[in-house]
Write an enzyme that holds these catalytic residues in place. Structure first.
Site, PDB file in Angstrom:
ATOM      1  N   CYS A   2       1.001  -1.224   0.067  1.00 39.19           N
ATOM      2  CA  CYS A   2      -0.079   0.017   0.022  1.00 39.19           C
ATOM      3  C   CYS A   2       0.980   1.234   0.139  1.00 39.19           C
ATOM      4  CB  CYS A   2      -0.871   0.237   1.247  1.00 39.19           C
ATOM      5  SG  CYS A   2      -1.860  -1.319   1.528  1.00 39.19           S
ATOM      6  N   ARG A  27       4.263   0.216  -6.215  1.00 39.94           N
ATOM      7  CA  ARG A  27       4.125  -0.620  -5.355  1.00 39.94           C
ATOM      8  C   ARG A  27       3.170  -1.577  -5.470  1.00 39.94           C
ATOM      9  NH1 ARG A  27       6.343   2.212  -0.652  1.00 39.94           N
ATOM     10  NH2 ARG A  27       5.156   1.225   0.669  1.00 39.94           N
ATOM     11  N   TRP A  74      -3.324  -2.212  -1.323  1.00 38.30           N
ATOM     12  CA  TRP A  74      -3.186  -3.324  -1.891  1.00 38.30           C
ATOM     13  C   TRP A  74      -4.082  -4.381  -0.956  1.00 38.30           C
ATOM     14  CZ3 TRP A  74      -2.161  -8.283  -1.876  1.00 38.30           C
ATOM     15  CH2 TRP A  74      -1.872  -9.143  -2.977  1.00 38.30           C
ATOM     16  N   ASN A  98      -1.167   1.407   6.253  1.00 35.48           N
ATOM     17  CA  ASN A  98      -0.417   0.018   5.684  1.00 35.48           C
ATOM     18  C   ASN A  98      -0.022  -0.709   6.480  1.00 35.48           C
ATOM     19  OD1 ASN A  98       1.197  -1.104   3.714  1.00 35.48           O
ATOM     20  ND2 ASN A  98       2.825   0.532   3.451  1.00 35.48           N
ATOM     21  N   GLY A  99      -0.075  -1.993   6.307  1.00 37.07           N
ATOM     22  CA  GLY A  99       0.445  -3.267   7.097  1.00 37.07           C
ATOM     23  C   GLY A  99      -0.845  -3.961   7.558  1.00 37.07           C
ATOM     24  N   GLU A 479      21.964 -20.547   3.662  1.00 39.70           N
ATOM     25  CA  GLU A 479      21.620 -19.180   3.131  1.00 39.70           C
ATOM     26  C   GLU A 479      22.403 -18.012   3.728  1.00 39.70           C
ATOM     27  OE1 GLU A 479      20.503 -17.522   0.924  1.00 39.70           O
ATOM     28  OE2 GLU A 479      20.124 -15.808   1.576  1.00 39.70           O
ATOM     29  N   LYS A 483      24.961 -15.603   1.923  1.00 39.55           N
ATOM     30  CA  LYS A 483      25.054 -14.255   2.095  1.00 39.55           C
ATOM     31  C   LYS A 483      26.361 -13.578   2.665  1.00 39.55           C
ATOM     32  CE  LYS A 483      21.799 -12.699   0.722  1.00 39.55           C
ATOM     33  NZ  LYS A 483      21.503 -13.890   0.134  1.00 39.55           N
ATOM     34  N   GLU A 486      29.123 -14.044  -0.259  1.00 37.41           N
ATOM     35  CA  GLU A 486      28.896 -13.472  -1.592  1.00 37.41           C
ATOM     36  C   GLU A 486      28.800 -11.835  -1.420  1.00 37.41           C
ATOM     37  OE1 GLU A 486      24.604 -13.440  -3.510  1.00 37.41           O
ATOM     38  OE2 GLU A 486      23.940 -13.759  -1.474  1.00 37.41           O
ATOM     39  N   HIS A 502      31.347 -35.860  10.777  1.00 37.05           N
ATOM     40  CA  HIS A 502      31.705 -36.703   9.674  1.00 37.05           C
ATOM     41  C   HIS A 502      32.806 -35.956   8.515  1.00 37.05           C
ATOM     42  CE1 HIS A 502      28.938 -39.391  10.684  1.00 37.05           C
ATOM     43  NE2 HIS A 502      27.976 -38.430  10.865  1.00 37.05           N
ATOM     44  N   LYS A 601      22.571  -9.737 -10.753  1.00 38.85           N
ATOM     45  CA  LYS A 601      21.407  -9.817 -10.144  1.00 38.85           C
ATOM     46  C   LYS A 601      20.463 -11.065 -10.784  1.00 38.85           C
ATOM     47  CE  LYS A 601      18.291  -8.886  -7.169  1.00 38.85           C
ATOM     48  NZ  LYS A 601      18.582  -9.352  -5.791  1.00 38.85           N
TER      49      LYS A 601
HETATM   50  C1  AGP Z   1      21.322 -14.611  -3.790  1.00 35.05           C
HETATM   51  O1  AGP Z   1      21.687 -13.404  -2.813  1.00 35.05           O
HETATM   52  C2  AGP Z   1      22.135 -14.341  -5.142  1.00 35.05           C
HETATM   53  N1  AGP Z   1      21.406 -12.924  -5.666  1.00 35.05           N
HETATM   54  C3  AGP Z   1      21.772 -15.728  -6.242  1.00 35.05           C
HETATM   55  O2  AGP Z   1      21.964 -16.700  -5.374  1.00 35.05           O
HETATM   56  C4  AGP Z   1      20.223 -15.578  -6.505  1.00 35.05           C
HETATM   57  O3  AGP Z   1      19.419 -16.075  -5.297  1.00 35.05           O
HETATM   58  C5  AGP Z   1      20.221 -16.718  -7.600  1.00 35.05           C
HETATM   59  O4  AGP Z   1      21.075 -16.253  -8.636  1.00 35.05           O
HETATM   60  C6  AGP Z   1      18.880 -16.906  -8.132  1.00 35.05           C
HETATM   61  O5  AGP Z   1      18.291 -16.144  -8.634  1.00 35.05           O
HETATM   62  P1  AGP Z   1      16.686 -15.794  -9.119  1.00 35.05           P
HETATM   63  O6  AGP Z   1      16.126 -15.847  -7.734  1.00 35.05           O
HETATM   64  O7  AGP Z   1      16.617 -14.595  -9.782  1.00 35.05           O
HETATM   65  O8  AGP Z   1      16.288 -17.079  -9.995  1.00 35.05           O
END
Ligand code: AGP
Length: 606
Positions: A2, A27, A74, A98-99, A479, A483, A486, A502, A601
């Site tokens: 929203c 949005r 929304w 909103n929320g 994950e 994070k 990367e 192991h 990205k």
């Molecule tokens: C995660 O922080 C990265 N940007 C990368 O692993 C990403 O999740 C992966 O490339 C998949 O991208 P997608 O979700 O656009 O398919």
């Protein structure tokens, strides 16, 4: 998501309100409205659909007030109708929101018993009648609003105007962002700087829990405890950008902080917040009959899918096969007739994921994709699309998209369980309630980040970092490691805690930080044993848990406390600390947080 706008000016504001709302169209919304105060009386115009419908309404029936609020809605509680569109009003107050107001049903029951008549299905209307009720008791607007805010539970942002008070607007922020703009003899309110760009570039972002008393002559800001506070006035650059960093240093930080808001909007797409039940879209397949679910994705999206596997197998009792797309697409995996194949992708353009989708589609699977871009290739080639409503994610390291992917997968697990009868109505209500609490619990972890800044200095010296987790926390460990590596470029690995002995335990010495993702759940005690194995070898333990430190029986370098939530919702809550650890470590290391080296990205090549 929203959008909220407000203007206190010395000329009619209705058209400016609509212009500001137009800058929030990115949005997403399904209805809109404005309300102004004219000769002491509140009046409003609302319309379903796009802003042009509202403009037509205003052209036919203009509003002349110099104080006003506007909203693009929304739909979360109640269908996207004009009746449910904001602003919501009584004769005394007008509100845009909103929320999610989590306790609105209790408030509605109490206020109705005191004679308040509710006209809509929205949670927002509870705010209208709550403030009105306080005014009816004789309180002035500021005291009435303060009393009402103390009774609201959830993650929300509010803009409120009052009949008979031509130089007053009150704003409140608790989980959803709000910005205040300063003009010459005018003040403005907006969900972000983008909405305010046509009026001013001098803005203040309210902090979590802040509320503000706005007058043409200036703004008084108070914190949640009611103490007067000063928040910095900054120069916004939003006029050039349609998406800006807000008052954050990086897009990644902004996107981490947007999670309470975007998770609530994603959940609202799959839940009936009013009845506390699942309201899942038809995937074009009878979920009661699916013999197996296949999940495939890459990177962070894959880890979201892995959490989904734990949920679907545990609660829906359906076997789930999952694999990273770059492997799945080549191993000619046998597929079962009538299977559901789910693809998770923020961009919806990841080449490996798209190729695997095509393999499964050719194999007769029903294709559903969880994507953040509804016009993407993966969405277009799916039989059914399950959108994540994260909004544009600019930081290369995925954060809010991850938690929105988890939100959609959690709802999918409940939907399959309900269809199969493995989840009773009572269990459904319990799991849905657990999800509805997530935005509030998430925002409670975003108030202070000093502990992460301190931890970042420590981690920045590490050559290798291990993340450990058991059960559904194992994907969170994976994950967390992704994070960190990367964006800080520190080598990090995620491991199932039970796997330590192991092999990986050979890595442990006093130079190796071990970050343990361990809610106080049914596997906590076993993870404690692993922590003690690590401690016995000099490993340096950072615990992320709702459990008290003394339950661990070993020395901790740091203990990041997570609020106690339902086990079902923990993966969503534990995503926040692992994101903040990575973010602050990268900031301390001085790397390019939003655009880490070598990364894109969207990986649209093999
Ligand atoms: C995660 O922080 C990265 N940007 C990368 O692993 C990403 O999740 C992966 O490339 C998949 O991208 P997608 O979700 O656009 O398919």
């Amino acid at each position: 998501m929203c959008g909220i706008v407000g203007i206190l000016a010395n000329k009619p504001v209705a058209i400016d309100l609509v212009d500001a709302l137009r800058r929030l169209e990115y949005r997403g919304y399904d209805s809109a409205g404005v309300a102004t105060l004219e000769n002491g009386h509140l009046d409003r115009r609302r319309a379903e659909g796009k802003l042009r419908n509202l403009e037509t309404r205003l052209h036919e029936q203009p509003l002349q007030g110099h104080v006003g609020i506007g909203h693009t809605r929304w739909a979360t509680h109640g269908r996207p109708t004009e009746r449910n569109a904001h602003p919501h009003m009584s004769a005394k107050v007008g509100v845009v929101h909103n929320g999610i107001i989590e306790n609105y049903r209790e408030l509605k029951a109490e206020l109705s018993s005191r004679g308040h008549v509710f006209e809509t299905d929205t949670d927002t209307e509870a705010v209208v009648h709550l403030v009105t009720d306080e005014l009816d008791k004789g309180l002035e607007p500021i005291a009435a609003t303060k009393a009402a805010l103390a009774k609201l539970q959830g993650a929300f942002a509010l803009g409120i105007i009052f009949a008979g008070h031509d130089d007053l607007m009150i704003a409140a922020r608790k989980g959803s962002p709000l910005a205040i703009g300063y003009g010459t003899g005018e003040v403005y309110l907006g969900s972000d700087a983008i909405a305010l760009a046509p009026f001013t570039d001098t803005i203040t972002y309210l902090d979590e829990g802040d509320w503000a008393v706005m007058r043409r002559s200036g703004v008084e800001i108070y914190d949640e405890a009611g103490s007067r506070v000063d928040r910095p006035k900054i120069k916004s650059v939003a006029s050039a950008l349609l998406v800006d960093k807000g008052n954050h240093r990086h897009f990644m930080a902004k996107e981490i902080h947007e999670q309470p808001e975007v998770v609530s909007h994603t959940l609202a797409n799959y839940l009936d917040m009013g009845s506390g039940t699942i309201a899942f879209p038809d995937l074009g397949i009878d979920l009661a009959k699916i013999p197996r679910v296949t999940i495939s994705a890459c990177g962070t999206a894959y880890y979201a899918g892995l959490v989904g596997k734990y949920w679907i197998e545990r609660y829906a009792r359906v076997p789930v096969e999952i694999d990273i797309a770059s492997e799945f697409r080549y191993r000619e995996a046998p597929l079962v007739d009538g299977g559901l194949a789910v693809f998770v992708s923020q961009s919806g353009e990841t080449a490996d994921t798209l190729a695997t989708l095509r393999y499964c589609k050719a194999g007769g699977q029903r294709i559903a994709s969880i994507v953040n871009v509804r016009t993407s290739s993966i969405a277009r080639e799916s039989h059914a699309v399950l959108p994540t409503l994260a909004g544009p994610e600019i930081g290369v390291a995925s954060t809010k998209a991850f938690s929105c992917q988890l939100s959609a997968l959690a709802c999918l697990a409940i939907a399959i369980g309900r269809a199969k009868g493995t989840i009773t109505p009572a269990k459904e209500a319990e799991l849905v309630k657990a999800l509805i609490e997530v935005p509030r619990l998430m925002s409670s972890m975003l108030h202070s980040e000093q502990q992460y800044e301190d931890l970042a200095q420590y981690l920045s010296k590490a050559r290798d970092v291990l993340f450990l987790g058991r059960g559904i926390n194992y994907p969170l460990a994976l994950e967390g490691a992704l994070k960190l590596k990367e964006i800080s470029y520190i080598h990090a690995e995620g491991y199932a805690a039970g796997e330590l002995k192991h092999g990986p335990i050979a890595l442990i010495d006093e130079n190796v930080p071990v970050i343990v993702v361990a809610p106080d759940d049914d596997l906590f005690e076993k993870t404690v044993s692993n922590m003690q194995e690590v401690a016995a070898r000099g490993g340096q333990i950072i615990l992320i848990s709702d459990a008290p430190a003394e339950k661990c029986g070993c020395k901790l370098v740091a203990h990041i406390k997570v609020p106690k939530g339902h086990d079902f919702a923990n993966p969503l809550l534990y995503a926040v600390p692992i994101q903040l650890i990575a973010y602050h470590t990268a900031v301390f290391m001085g790397t390019d947080v939003d655009q880490p080296r070598n990364l894109a990205k969207s990986v649209t090549v093999e």
